[in-house]
Design a protein around this motif. Structure first.
Motif, PDB file in Angstrom:
ATOM      1  N   GLY A 128       8.331  81.081  80.761  1.00 15.28           N
ATOM      2  CA  GLY A 128       9.465  81.851  81.257  1.00 15.28           C
ATOM      3  C   GLY A 128      10.798  81.374  80.716  1.00 15.28           C
ATOM      4  O   GLY A 128      11.812  82.032  80.863  1.00 15.28           O
ATOM      5  N   LEU A 129      10.796  80.203  80.066  1.00 15.33           N
ATOM      6  CA  LEU A 129      12.065  79.586  79.692  1.00 15.33           C
ATOM      7  C   LEU A 129      12.472  79.991  78.282  1.00 15.33           C
ATOM      8  O   LEU A 129      11.680  79.869  77.347  1.00 15.33           O
ATOM      9  N   ALA A 130      13.692  80.497  78.142  1.00 15.98           N
ATOM     10  CA  ALA A 130      14.168  80.841  76.802  1.00 15.98           C
ATOM     11  C   ALA A 130      14.845  79.607  76.200  1.00 15.98           C
ATOM     12  O   ALA A 130      15.972  79.277  76.562  1.00 15.98           O
ATOM     13  N   ALA A 131      14.132  78.908  75.333  1.00 19.36           N
ATOM     14  CA  ALA A 131      14.696  77.701  74.726  1.00 19.36           C
ATOM     15  C   ALA A 131      15.784  78.065  73.728  1.00 19.36           C
ATOM     16  O   ALA A 131      16.730  77.314  73.522  1.00 19.36           O
ATOM     17  N   ASN A 132      15.616  79.221  73.083  1.00 23.00           N
ATOM     18  CA  ASN A 132      16.649  79.773  72.202  1.00 23.00           C
ATOM     19  C   ASN A 132      16.860  81.210  72.633  1.00 23.00           C
ATOM     20  O   ASN A 132      15.904  81.971  72.771  1.00 23.00           O
TER      21      ASN A 132
ATOM     22  N   GLY B 104      18.131  73.238  73.261  1.00 23.18           N
ATOM     23  CA  GLY B 104      17.388  74.066  72.319  1.00 23.18           C
ATOM     24  C   GLY B 104      17.661  73.747  70.860  1.00 23.18           C
ATOM     25  O   GLY B 104      17.287  74.510  69.974  1.00 23.18           O
ATOM     26  N   LYS B 105      18.257  72.596  70.594  1.00 21.01           N
ATOM     27  CA  LYS B 105      18.597  72.231  69.216  1.00 21.01           C
ATOM     28  C   LYS B 105      17.338  72.017  68.369  1.00 21.01           C
ATOM     29  O   LYS B 105      17.187  72.598  67.291  1.00 21.01           O
ATOM     30  N   SER B 106      16.437  71.164  68.875  1.00 18.43           N
ATOM     31  CA  SER B 106      15.230  70.890  68.096  1.00 18.43           C
ATOM     32  C   SER B 106      14.408  72.151  67.913  1.00 18.43           C
ATOM     33  O   SER B 106      13.850  72.397  66.838  1.00 18.43           O
TER      34      SER B 106
ATOM     35  N   SER C 203      23.297  65.472  66.577  1.00 19.30           N
ATOM     36  CA  SER C 203      23.553  64.129  67.081  1.00 19.30           C
ATOM     37  C   SER C 203      24.198  64.207  68.448  1.00 19.30           C
ATOM     38  O   SER C 203      24.872  65.173  68.783  1.00 19.30           O
ATOM     39  N   HIS C 204      23.941  63.176  69.244  1.00 19.95           N
ATOM     40  CA  HIS C 204      24.647  63.064  70.524  1.00 19.95           C
ATOM     41  C   HIS C 204      25.868  62.173  70.399  1.00 19.95           C
ATOM     42  O   HIS C 204      26.585  61.963  71.354  1.00 19.95           O
ATOM     43  N   ARG C 205      26.079  61.594  69.223  1.00 18.06           N
ATOM     44  CA  ARG C 205      27.234  60.719  69.045  1.00 18.06           C
ATOM     45  C   ARG C 205      28.390  61.551  68.522  1.00 18.06           C
ATOM     46  O   ARG C 205      28.500  61.829  67.328  1.00 18.06           O
TER      47      ARG C 205
ATOM     48  N   VAL D  75      16.063  65.578  85.106  1.00 21.35           N
ATOM     49  CA  VAL D  75      15.228  65.865  83.941  1.00 21.35           C
ATOM     50  C   VAL D  75      15.065  67.374  83.867  1.00 21.35           C
ATOM     51  O   VAL D  75      14.587  67.984  84.821  1.00 21.35           O
ATOM     52  N   ARG D  76      15.497  67.981  82.771  1.00 23.33           N
ATOM     53  CA  ARG D  76      15.340  69.435  82.645  1.00 23.33           C
ATOM     54  C   ARG D  76      13.995  69.711  82.011  1.00 23.33           C
ATOM     55  O   ARG D  76      13.845  69.620  80.797  1.00 23.33           O
ATOM     56  N   ALA D  77      13.008  69.974  82.848  1.00 21.68           N
ATOM     57  CA  ALA D  77      11.648  70.160  82.348  1.00 21.68           C
ATOM     58  C   ALA D  77      11.190  71.571  82.669  1.00 21.68           C
ATOM     59  O   ALA D  77      11.699  72.192  83.593  1.00 21.68           O
ATOM     60  N   PRO D  78      10.205  72.082  81.895  1.00 21.24           N
ATOM     61  CA  PRO D  78       9.615  73.374  82.256  1.00 21.24           C
ATOM     62  C   PRO D  78       9.050  73.307  83.679  1.00 21.24           C
ATOM     63  O   PRO D  78       8.754  72.236  84.190  1.00 21.24           O
ATOM     64  N   GLU D  79       8.883  74.478  84.295  1.00 18.52           N
ATOM     65  CA  GLU D  79       8.398  74.582  85.669  1.00 18.52           C
ATOM     66  C   GLU D  79       7.103  73.808  85.902  1.00 18.52           C
ATOM     67  O   GLU D  79       6.319  73.598  84.985  1.00 18.52           O
TER      68      GLU D  79
ATOM     69  N   GLY E   2       4.719  66.090  76.373  1.00 24.87           N
ATOM     70  CA  GLY E   2       5.102  66.554  75.050  1.00 24.87           C
ATOM     71  C   GLY E   2       5.942  67.818  75.066  1.00 24.87           C
ATOM     72  O   GLY E   2       6.571  68.163  74.075  1.00 24.87           O
ATOM     73  N   ALA E   3       5.967  68.533  76.196  1.00 28.64           N
ATOM     74  CA  ALA E   3       6.735  69.776  76.252  1.00 28.64           C
ATOM     75  C   ALA E   3       8.191  69.530  76.628  1.00 28.64           C
ATOM     76  O   ALA E   3       8.988  70.446  76.616  1.00 28.64           O
ATOM     77  N   LEU E   4       8.539  68.278  76.968  1.00 30.69           N
ATOM     78  CA  LEU E   4       9.937  67.989  77.302  1.00 30.69           C
ATOM     79  C   LEU E   4      10.745  67.760  76.033  1.00 30.69           C
ATOM     80  O   LEU E   4      10.215  67.267  75.043  1.00 30.69           O
ATOM     81  N   SER E   5      12.018  68.102  76.081  1.00 30.01           N
ATOM     82  CA  SER E   5      12.872  67.758  74.942  1.00 30.01           C
ATOM     83  C   SER E   5      13.007  66.239  74.920  1.00 30.01           C
ATOM     84  O   SER E   5      12.771  65.564  75.925  1.00 30.01           O
ATOM     85  N   GLY E   6      13.355  65.700  73.743  1.00 27.81           N
ATOM     86  CA  GLY E   6      13.365  64.248  73.573  1.00 27.81           C
ATOM     87  C   GLY E   6      14.194  63.533  74.629  1.00 27.81           C
ATOM     88  O   GLY E   6      13.743  62.578  75.262  1.00 27.81           O
ATOM     89  N   GLY E   7      15.394  63.995  74.834  1.00 25.07           N
ATOM     90  CA  GLY E   7      16.277  63.314  75.765  1.00 25.07           C
ATOM     91  C   GLY E   7      15.774  63.419  77.200  1.00 25.07           C
ATOM     92  O   GLY E   7      15.903  62.490  77.992  1.00 25.07           O
ATOM     93  N   ASN E   8      15.171  64.552  77.541  1.00 30.33           N
ATOM     94  CA  ASN E   8      14.675  64.711  78.899  1.00 30.33           C
ATOM     95  C   ASN E   8      13.480  63.816  79.160  1.00 30.33           C
ATOM     96  O   ASN E   8      13.327  63.277  80.251  1.00 30.33           O
ATOM     97  N   LEU E   9      12.631  63.643  78.152  1.00 27.92           N
ATOM     98  CA  LEU E   9      11.514  62.722  78.330  1.00 27.92           C
ATOM     99  C   LEU E   9      12.036  61.298  78.509  1.00 27.92           C
ATOM    100  O   LEU E   9      11.527  60.525  79.322  1.00 27.92           O
TER     101      LEU E   9
HETATM  102  N1  ATP Z   1       6.149  72.967  73.313  1.00 27.75           N
HETATM  103  C1  ATP Z   1       6.930  73.273  74.359  1.00 27.75           C
HETATM  104  N2  ATP Z   1       6.410  73.830  75.469  1.00 27.75           N
HETATM  105  C2  ATP Z   1       7.192  74.152  76.517  1.00 27.75           C
HETATM  106  N3  ATP Z   1       8.510  73.964  76.574  1.00 27.75           N
HETATM  107  C3  ATP Z   1       9.103  73.411  75.512  1.00 27.75           C
HETATM  108  C4  ATP Z   1       8.340  73.010  74.348  1.00 27.75           C
HETATM  109  N4  ATP Z   1       9.186  72.488  73.445  1.00 27.75           N
HETATM  110  C5  ATP Z   1      10.419  72.526  74.010  1.00 27.75           C
HETATM  111  N5  ATP Z   1      10.362  73.077  75.240  1.00 27.75           N
HETATM  112  C6  ATP Z   1      11.513  73.293  76.143  1.00 27.75           C
HETATM  113  O1  ATP Z   1      12.524  73.947  75.431  1.00 27.75           O
HETATM  114  C7  ATP Z   1      13.804  73.457  75.795  1.00 27.75           C
HETATM  115  C8  ATP Z   1      14.590  73.064  74.562  1.00 27.75           C
HETATM  116  O2  ATP Z   1      14.004  71.919  73.974  1.00 27.75           O
HETATM  117  P1  ATP Z   1      14.563  71.230  72.658  1.00 27.75           P
HETATM  118  O3  ATP Z   1      13.576  70.208  72.263  1.00 27.75           O
HETATM  119  O4  ATP Z   1      14.915  72.271  71.673  1.00 27.75           O
HETATM  120  O5  ATP Z   1      15.903  70.547  73.211  1.00 27.75           O
HETATM  121  P2  ATP Z   1      16.979  69.679  72.397  1.00 27.75           P
HETATM  122  O6  ATP Z   1      18.233  70.462  72.412  1.00 27.75           O
HETATM  123  O7  ATP Z   1      16.438  69.259  71.096  1.00 27.75           O
HETATM  124  O8  ATP Z   1      17.156  68.437  73.385  1.00 27.75           O
HETATM  125  P3  ATP Z   1      17.263  66.850  73.074  1.00 27.75           P
HETATM  126  O9  ATP Z   1      18.681  66.555  72.806  1.00 27.75           O
HETATM  127  O10 ATP Z   1      16.847  66.240  74.376  1.00 27.75           O
HETATM  128  O11 ATP Z   1      16.352  66.532  71.967  1.00 27.75           O
HETATM  129  C9  ATP Z   1      13.561  72.299  76.753  1.00 27.75           C
HETATM  130  O12 ATP Z   1      13.809  72.753  78.058  1.00 27.75           O
HETATM  131  C10 ATP Z   1      12.112  71.966  76.573  1.00 27.75           C
HETATM  132  O13 ATP Z   1      11.571  71.497  77.767  1.00 27.75           O
END
Ligand code: ATP
Ligand code: MG
Lengths: 306, 506
Positions: B19-23, B45-47, B196-198, B394-398, B404-411
């Protein structure tokens, strides 16, 4: 031919099919695919090789038919585990059962027929040399091919780019995909190579070892080849050492049993296994290296993210 | 602002995970010769966006064009054929292979021949990111792994270089050299998309910027003129405050809760670093920072503290007065210690396991409500994961997603939160804010300070000197496996620490 020469010859013929099958499986596993169907591919290779030789009258065409038989079965396996992402362990076990059944069906017409034998080579003078003559210059062609194959596989894996890509796919398929390596294609080719080798190993049994078709004639050699790969820590030359060690211990314990050595026969029968395990454990005792040489993605399904 | 042609253009990119629009309808244009920053808080949604550009994810909607021509990038191989190179946030290295082999794989066959080892050595030196081509990746710390990723990508001579947080584990000097290289590449017409976060380095380096929040473009500020606070406000949507400097606080007088006494450890891998007579005391109520260049024994020190590599002698490490040098991690945790390793994917968390299972992994030995008699209480574990997610934002999917589904910083927030939630008496943490956005990094630093204030002893290992200076009461420097005496932060300077990092204390 002296008794010594005879013993060495039997050792070589016992080791060769193990080595060929182990090399094939080694390449497959290095790419990250665990194919437990070696026994099944071998027995199909044995029967297609025998049939090919009978029908064409040439043991060499039989060899090709053996490889084709193994490859056909492995391509089915590759389709299941790579395209359909089926479980590798289950598919491999099923492949063995399928191979055993299929070979019995194909082979029914050939039971009891005298086979065509892959002749040992005979080089004037050289083969007649005392002691080493037959051992070095009087084997059948597949013996030389198997040793060359071990060297080639080793060179391929560690000194070519394609070999590097293959190891990379087995080490981390996600990263390999990210670097643009075609994971599925690489694995499929590795599976086919494994199938060809298993088929060839089976063909060796029905064309050189005992030129006839007997149901179930692989007698568990596929499983031994599988074990050799692990104990050789996925190193081709170690697999060669292991195959010859196992072959040697197997033949020597037959002789020991025949001589009536006062040891329980169960112990003697177990000896080849114990000796091989012990030797290969010593060879790969460098824990750290061993850990990193094993293909970390072995048995894992690869489905790229979408 | 360089006026090159548009190299890559993306229009209306949409990517949904469940349900989550990452982009969510992202437009982006990158010009040749441009250093373009992609900013946003964790999970913005950068990565996801750069993975789409690199072909490793497929967009649900939207179109990409390359040099004005519409293109579909079906997989990474196609992106590479176009001339796109990428440095991944979570490394794509082969642990079982050597550095040279890792690099060879990414190069065209003719460039990857015999002389490669020498090339790697000389090129990596010239980029200021030295590498040993014969080392196996498995034995290398993350700082060095990051260098490999970068050097490998630079050697491909890409036309568009995508870098996903390349500097988060580099030293300031390495980062500075990298910027020089990037500027030079841009001068030669290469486009760089830089995440970058810097924010400080983004302002120094980049010509233009795109800021994402919750998957949408929220602004395209000019990084040369925008202030840090402007950028941060745009990213987070609110003002961001610092964690507050700890300098000038009275020295901690609590009891010594973590002590290392004359710890020496032979490296167990050919490329590891041996620890040489390391001694350190951390009192309750203080944070001791360990600064140092990557690969100087930080990993080994952390492994010795956590019990992953036991010492030969029980007295070498004491937790709350209990000698525990030969205990494993679980028994040390039972003494009240907690450990947060630097590598979140694969070491601190198992990517393919759910968050609740990951929570159990480090806590089943200390939290009786999670496991009794070898049986897990999964509903409790889910409750715990939920608590961590809420408390540490932590901004994680529902639901209970895989790590592995969390973004790097959230993990990262999750693995830090998992240990902080336990209120440990002794905490050893490595790279606590690696890849965390500035808002969340401040939060984590504040939590560490709060933990210390409540009487815990905190040891923080970090390659980020600013971070060390900000959070530590005392600072020690590790260099080639030796640790300098810890001195109060107020009594030392950046330069003095820099000298020690270079090995001046030997
Ligand atoms: N494979 C996946 N399955 C489900 N959700 C995902 C998956 N990959 C990413 N997401 C979700 O998409 C969103 C965006 O993630 P993304 O990795 O693009 O963030 P980011 O901007 O790179 O953050 P960060 O600075 O923490 O690396 C996050 O909420 C993440 O939980
Ligand atoms: Mg990211």
């Amino acid at each position: 031919m002296t008794g010594f020469e005879a013993v060495v010859l039997t050792i070589v013929t016992a080791a060769t099919p193990l080595l060929i099958a182990a090399l094939g499986e080694l390449v497959t596993e290095r790419s990250g695919v665990l194919n437990l169907g070696v026994e099944g591919m071998m027995i199909v290779g044995a029967v297609t090789g025998f049939a090919g030789a009978q029908l064409t009258g040439s043991p060499y065409l039989g060899v090709i038919a053996a490889m084709a038989g193994g490859m056909a079965l492995s391509s089915l396996f590759g389709f299941l585990v790579l395209r359909l992402a089926a479980n590798q362990v289950a598919s491999g076990l099923a492949l063995t059962l399928l191979g055993l059944g299929l070979s019995g069906m194909i082979g029914e017409a050939f039971i009891g027929q005298p086979g065509l034998k892959l002749e040992r080579i005979d080089i004037p003078f050289l083969t007649d040399l005392p002691v080493v003559g037959t051992i070095l210059f009087g084997q059948d062609p597949l013996v030389y091919a198997s040793v060359a194959l071990a060297v080639c596989v080793s060179r391929f894996l560690f000194h070519t780019r394609a070999g590097l890509a293959l190891r990379a796919v087995g080490n981390n398929h996600a990263s390999a995909h990210m670097l643009g390596v075609h994971v599925i294609r690489t694995r499929f080719l590795a599976v086919l190579f494994g199938g060809a080798c298993s088929g060839l190993a089976g063909g060796y049994l029905s064309l050189a070892y005992t030129p006839q078709w007997v149901e179930g004639m692989t007698a568990g050699r596929g499983w031994i080849a599988l074990a050799l790969v692990v104990f050789a820590s996925w190193m081709p030359l170690r697999a060669a050492v292991g195959a010859y060690l196992f072959g040697g211990a197997l033949i020597l314990q037959f002789h020991a049993q025949a001589e009536g050595i006062p040891l329980p026969s169960q112990f003697l029968s177990a000896l080849p296994y114990i000796a091989t395990v012990a030797a290969l454990v010593i060879l790969s005792r460098d824990q750290w290296r061993a850990r990193n040489d094993s293909p970390s993605c072995l048995g894992q399904v690869f489905v790229p993210d979408r | 602002m360089p006026g090159g042609n548009v190299l890559l253009e993306a229009r209306g990119i949409v990517k949904r995970f469940g349900g989550l629009a990452a982009n969510d309808r992202i437009d982006l244009a990158v010009h040749a010769g441009e250093l373009h920053a992609l900013l946003g808080e964790n999970g913005a949604g950068k990565s996801t966006l750069v993975k789409i550009l690199y072909g490793s994810l497929q967009p649900d909607e939207g179109a990409v064009s390359w040099e004005g021509r519409p293109t579909t990038v079906g997989n990474p191989a196609e992106a590479r054929a176009l001339g796109i190179g990428m440095v991944f946030q979570h490394f794509s290295l082969f642990e079982g292979l050597t550095v040279a082999e890792n690099i060879a794989l990414a190069l065209p066959p003719d460039a990857a021949g015999r002389g490669l080892a020498d090339d790697v050595r000389s090129v990596s030196e010239s980029y200021g990111l030295p590498l040993d081509p014969a080392a196996r990746v498995a034995s290398l710390p993350v700082g060095v792994r990051q260098r490999i990723e970068i050097v490998r990508c630079l050697l491909q001579r890409p036309r568009l270089l995508i870098m996903d947080e390349p500097t988060s584990v580099l030293t300031p000097q390495e980062a500075e050299r990298l910027f020089e290289t990037l500027r030079r590449l841009a001068g030669e017409g290469c486009a760089v998309l830089y995440i970058s976060h810097r924010l400080e380095e983004v302002r120094q380096l980049c010509h233009s910027a795109t800021v994402l929040r919750h998957g949408r473009v929220v602004g395209r500020p000019d990084p040369k003129t925008a202030s840090m606070a402007d950028l941060a406000r745009l990213m987070v949507g609110a003002d961001v405050q610092g964690a507050g400097n700890r300098e000038g606080r009275p020295a901690a007088t609590g009891p010594v809760r973590l002590a290392v006494r004359g710890l020496s450890l032979e490296a167990d891998t050919p490329f590891g670093v041996s620890l040489d007579d390391v001694s350190l005391e951390v009192r309750g109520g203080e944070i001791v920072g360990v600064a140092g260049v990557a690969g100087n024994g930080q990993d080994e020190l952390f492994a010795a503290l956590s019990g992953e590599t036991p010492a030969s002698d029980d007295a070498a490490i004491e937790i709350d007065g209990r000698a525990c040098g030969r205990m494993g991690p679980r028994r040390r945790r039972r003494l009240g210690a907690a450990f947060i390793p630097e590598e979140r994917l694969g070491h601190a968390a198992v990517p393919a396991m759910r968050l609740s299972e990951n929570a159990v992994l480090t806590r089943h030995g200390t939290d009786p409500e999670l496991a009794t008699g070898g049986l897990l209480h999964l509903s409790q574990a889910r409750g715990l994961a939920r608590r961590i997610v809420e408390r540490f934002d932590v901004r994680a999917p529902e639901g209970d997603p895989e790590a592995g589904a969390l973004s790097g910083g959230n993990l990262q927030k999750f693995v830090v939160g998992r240990e902080l939630d336990r209120r440990p008496g002794v905490l050893a943490v490595s790279q606590p804010t690696w890849g965390v956005d500035i808002g969340a990094a401040t939060g984590i630093r504040r939590e560490l300070a709060a933990l210390a204030r409540d009487g815990a002893a905190v040891l923080a290992i970090s390659q980020d000197l600013d971070e060390i200076l900000e959070i530590s009461d005392r600072i020690a420097v590790i260099s080639r496996g030796r640790l300098s005496p810890a001195v109060p932060t107020g009594d030392t300077t950046r330069e003095a620490i820099g000298l020690l990092m270079g090995g001046a204390g030997d």
